[in-house]
Structures are given as structure tokens and as C-alpha cells.
Design a protein around this motif. Structure first.
Motif, mmCIF file in Angstrom:
data_model
loop_
_atom_site.group_PDB
_atom_site.id
_atom_site.type_symbol
_atom_site.label_atom_id
_atom_site.label_comp_id
_atom_site.label_asym_id
_atom_site.label_seq_id
_atom_site.Cartn_x
_atom_site.Cartn_y
_atom_site.Cartn_z
ATOM 1 N N VAL A 31 0.837 -1.204 0.000
ATOM 2 C CA VAL A 31 0.000 0.000 0.000
ATOM 3 C C VAL A 31 0.875 1.258 0.000
ATOM 4 C CG1 VAL A 31 -1.644 1.337 1.371
ATOM 5 C CG2 VAL A 31 -2.011 -1.111 1.028
ATOM 6 N N ALA A 32 1.884 1.290 0.868
ATOM 7 C CA ALA A 32 2.749 2.473 0.963
ATOM 8 C C ALA A 32 3.493 2.719 -0.346
ATOM 9 C CB ALA A 32 3.733 2.318 2.119
ATOM 10 N N CYS A 33 4.074 1.672 -0.914
ATOM 11 C CA CYS A 33 4.808 1.833 -2.178
ATOM 12 C C CYS A 33 3.868 2.264 -3.309
ATOM 13 C CB CYS A 33 5.531 0.537 -2.542
ATOM 14 S SG CYS A 33 6.936 0.158 -1.469
ATOM 15 N N ASN A 37 4.235 5.737 -5.278
ATOM 16 C CA ASN A 37 4.378 5.648 -6.729
ATOM 17 C C ASN A 37 3.340 6.514 -7.439
ATOM 18 O OD1 ASN A 37 5.468 4.694 -9.172
ATOM 19 N ND2 ASN A 37 3.926 3.083 -9.278
ATOM 20 N N ARG A 38 2.095 6.406 -7.014
ATOM 21 C CA ARG A 38 1.033 7.219 -7.639
ATOM 22 C C ARG A 38 1.283 8.710 -7.415
ATOM 23 N NH1 ARG A 38 -1.861 2.945 -6.015
ATOM 24 N NH2 ARG A 38 -2.538 3.855 -4.063
ATOM 25 N N ARG A 39 1.650 9.078 -6.212
ATOM 26 C CA ARG A 39 1.890 10.500 -5.931
ATOM 27 C C ARG A 39 3.031 11.035 -6.779
ATOM 28 N NH1 ARG A 39 0.550 12.682 -0.708
ATOM 29 N NH2 ARG A 39 1.230 14.610 -1.697
ATOM 30 N N VAL A 40 4.118 10.290 -6.863
ATOM 31 C CA VAL A 40 5.263 10.734 -7.655
ATOM 32 C C VAL A 40 4.872 10.860 -9.122
ATOM 33 C CG1 VAL A 40 7.538 10.013 -8.508
ATOM 34 C CG2 VAL A 40 7.035 9.902 -6.072
ATOM 35 N N ARG A 41 4.113 9.886 -9.637
ATOM 36 C CA ARG A 41 3.722 9.924 -11.047
ATOM 37 C C ARG A 41 2.788 11.077 -11.350
ATOM 38 N NH1 ARG A 41 1.851 3.915 -11.885
ATOM 39 N NH2 ARG A 41 -0.008 5.007 -11.303
ATOM 40 N N TYR A 42 1.803 11.286 -10.508
ATOM 41 C CA TYR A 42 0.746 12.230 -10.851
ATOM 42 C C TYR A 42 0.965 13.641 -10.327
ATOM 43 C CZ TYR A 42 -1.749 8.290 -12.728
ATOM 44 O OH TYR A 42 -2.097 7.201 -13.490
ATOM 45 N N GLU A 43 1.825 13.815 -9.341
ATOM 46 C CA GLU A 43 2.011 15.155 -8.799
ATOM 47 C C GLU A 43 3.281 15.821 -9.285
ATOM 48 O OE1 GLU A 43 0.955 15.928 -4.814
ATOM 49 O OE2 GLU A 43 -0.529 14.337 -4.775
ATOM 50 N N SER A 44 4.086 15.106 -10.033
ATOM 51 C CA SER A 44 5.243 15.757 -10.636
ATOM 52 C C SER A 44 4.732 16.589 -11.806
ATOM 53 C CB SER A 44 6.270 14.720 -11.080
ATOM 54 O OG SER A 44 5.770 13.943 -12.140
ATOM 55 N N SER A 46 5.567 16.556 -14.948
ATOM 56 C CA SER A 46 5.804 15.981 -16.276
ATOM 57 C C SER A 46 4.560 16.088 -17.150
ATOM 58 C CB SER A 46 6.207 14.516 -16.151
ATOM 59 O OG SER A 46 6.332 13.942 -17.433
ATOM 60 N N ALA A 47 4.803 16.422 -18.410
ATOM 61 C CA ALA A 47 3.697 16.488 -19.359
ATOM 62 C C ALA A 47 3.351 15.107 -19.907
ATOM 63 C CB ALA A 47 4.077 17.419 -20.516
ATOM 64 N N LEU A 48 4.220 14.132 -19.660
ATOM 65 C CA LEU A 48 3.970 12.776 -20.158
ATOM 66 C C LEU A 48 2.995 12.038 -19.260
ATOM 67 C CD1 LEU A 48 7.599 11.612 -20.980
ATOM 68 C CD2 LEU A 48 5.769 12.007 -22.629
ATOM 69 N N ALA A 49 2.069 11.343 -19.876
ATOM 70 C CA ALA A 49 1.177 10.462 -19.116
ATOM 71 C C ALA A 49 2.008 9.278 -18.614
ATOM 72 C CB ALA A 49 0.041 9.975 -20.012
ATOM 73 N N PRO A 50 1.632 8.693 -17.481
ATOM 74 C CA PRO A 50 2.415 7.578 -16.933
ATOM 75 C C PRO A 50 2.644 6.427 -17.919
ATOM 76 C CG PRO A 50 0.865 8.355 -15.296
ATOM 77 C CD PRO A 50 0.552 9.087 -16.587
ATOM 78 N N GLN A 127 12.880 15.163 -7.838
ATOM 79 C CA GLN A 127 12.812 16.441 -7.125
ATOM 80 C C GLN A 127 11.555 16.527 -6.270
ATOM 81 O OE1 GLN A 127 15.071 18.779 -6.800
ATOM 82 N NE2 GLN A 127 13.723 19.950 -5.462
ATOM 83 N N TRP A 128 10.430 16.085 -6.799
ATOM 84 C CA TRP A 128 9.179 16.128 -6.033
ATOM 85 C C TRP A 128 9.327 15.316 -4.747
ATOM 86 C CZ3 TRP A 128 5.778 12.673 -3.987
ATOM 87 C CH2 TRP A 128 4.573 13.189 -3.524
#
Length: 157
Positions: A31-33, A37-44, A46-50, A127-128
Motif C-alpha cells: 500500500v505504501a509503495c 508511486n502514484r503521488r510521484v507519477r501524478y504530482e510531478s 511531467s507532461a507525459l502520461a504515466p 525532485q518532487w
């Protein structure tokens, strides 16, 4: 008159059940990982979709692949991968090259812009997370360092 007595109950075990403990730990780590992972992907930023980023990273790691190979690796349908590749191609991040041995087959590969997009996205995501880790105590960061090393070991098995 008969007295109804219950059988004596065994004393609670002082030893925790290691299987239950490991199962609980596994669930908590999963759950923690996943949340990190979701937070890093979606809150950075980046203009790229995951899913697009995942394809670019795969091409960076493994080299040119066919759309079918990419779909299998990413566990998506062929048409879904075709759409992803088309979007990445439209952005100039990948190129299509015909297989010299079989002109019906195409290979997808990264462009220099695709490599730069991977580097930039990785840096933004790092960085995030670094900004959030900076708020932790040195002891907590040391604990996470040790945990990261252990998780990498688990992932390598």
C-alpha cells in the motif's frame, strides 16, 4: 444440580505468528509503495502520461521494440499500444523504422527528444520526492535509506 463449566482456555501466546506478521508487513509495504508511486507519477510536473513515460523508459532500457513487443511488456492491448506510440511519435519522442529483414515489421525507438523527456521526467519526479523527504528528520531519512536498500534487494529477487 450440575454446574456448567467451560474448558480452560489456553493462555494467549506470547509469540506473534510470524506468517501473520509477514503478511501484514507485505500488505502495508504494498500500500505504501503504491501510494508513493502514484503521488510521484501524478504530482510531478511531467507532461507525459504515466503509460507514455513507461514506454519511453522501456525503450531506453531495452532498445528498439516492435509495437507488439511493447504491448506485451506493458500488458496492454495492441490497439492501445498503437495509440500510445502514435502520440509519442507525434510529439517527436519516438521513431518508426522498418525491419530490413521483414518490411511488414516496424521497430519503435527513442529519439534524442525522447531520451531528454525521460531524463527530465525522472529528474522532476526525484525532485518532487526529495522536497517531501526534506521535511523528515535525519533519523527518519536514514531509516528510509535502509528501507530503500532492502526494497531494492527484494525487487531484485
Amino acid at each position: 444440580m450440575t454446574s456448567s463449566t467451560t474448558a480452560p482456555q489456553p493462555a494467549p501466546s506470547a509469540q506473534p505468528d510470524p506468517h501473520h506478521e509477514i503478511s501484514d508487513l507485505a500488505a502495508d509495504l504494498r500500500v505504501a509503495c503504491g501510494r508513493i508511486n502514484r503521488r510521484v507519477r501524478y504530482e510531478s510536473r511531467s507532461a507525459l502520461a504515466p503509460h507514455q513515460f513507461s514506454v519511453l523508459v522501456r525503450l531506453l532500457q531495452d532498445g528498439a521494440r516492435t509495437p507488439t513487443q511493447l504491448a506485451d511488456i506493458e500488458r496492454v492491448s495492441g490497439p492501445s499500444m498503437t495509440r500510445t506510440v502514435r502520440c509519442l511519435e507525434d510529439e517527436g519522442l519516438v521513431t518508426r523504422t522498418k525491419d530490413p529483414a521483414d518490411g511488414r515489421q516496424v521497430f519503435i525507438d527513442l529519439t534524442d527528444a525522447g531520451r531528454s523527456a525521460v531524463d527530465r521526467t525522472r529528474a522532476e519526479r526525484t525532485q518532487w520526492l526529495a522536497e517531501h523527504l526534506a521535511h523528515l528528520s535525519p533519523q527518519d531519512r536514514a531509516t528510509l535509506r535502509a528501507a530503500a536498500d532492502l526494497l531494492l534487494e527484494v525487487a531484485a529477487r
